[in-house]
Design a protein around this motif. Structure first.
Motif: not given
Length: 126
Positions: A89-116
């Motif tokens: 589990d050792s890693a650099l952890y990032y939080c991410a945010h998008k101000s829109r709904r996201v389809i289920l299949s994209s919710r764990l994709s880093p390309w989905t999020y605008d804000n980090w």
């Protein structure tokens, strides 16, 4: 939108940490938040996401049953509670945010999020 992550540190295997991510704006019903991690030599991995639109929370298989995502509505802060931590589990952890709904299949994709957030380091070692 600005995100500020904190809470990382050094912990022995089996220990726990709680990461925090403060978001600069109110988290509305359309928003989606997530946690990712980046370990040396590996690709960025989606750890957990939460869609406020449908309420669903997703977890990577590697953390299911050990990690939990939550929020403090009053403080616009999201959390990642990490229990029974393992060296992998050792890693650099990032939080991410998008101000829109996201389809289920994209919710764990880093390309989905605008804000980090800036990342917080978690080290699990004996």
């Amino acid at each position: 939108v600005q995100l500020q992550a904190s809470g990382g540190g050094f912990v022995e295997p089996g220990g726990s940490l709680r990461l925090s991510c403060r978001v600069s704006e109110s988290l509305g019903k359309q928003h989606t938040i997530a946690w990712f991690r980046l370990a040396p030599g590996k690709e960025r991995e989606g750890v957990s996401s939460w869609s406020f639109w449908d309420g669903s929370k997703l977890y990577a298989d590697s953390v299911k049953g050990r990690f939990s995502i939550s929020r403090d509505t009053a403080d616009n802060t999201i959390f990642l509670q990490m229990n029974n931590l393992k060296p992998e589990d050792s890693a650099l952890y990032y939080c991410a945010h998008k101000s829109r709904r996201v389809i289920l299949s994209s919710r764990l994709s880093p390309w989905t999020y605008d804000n980090w957030g800036q990342g917080t380091l978690v080290t699990v070692s004996s």
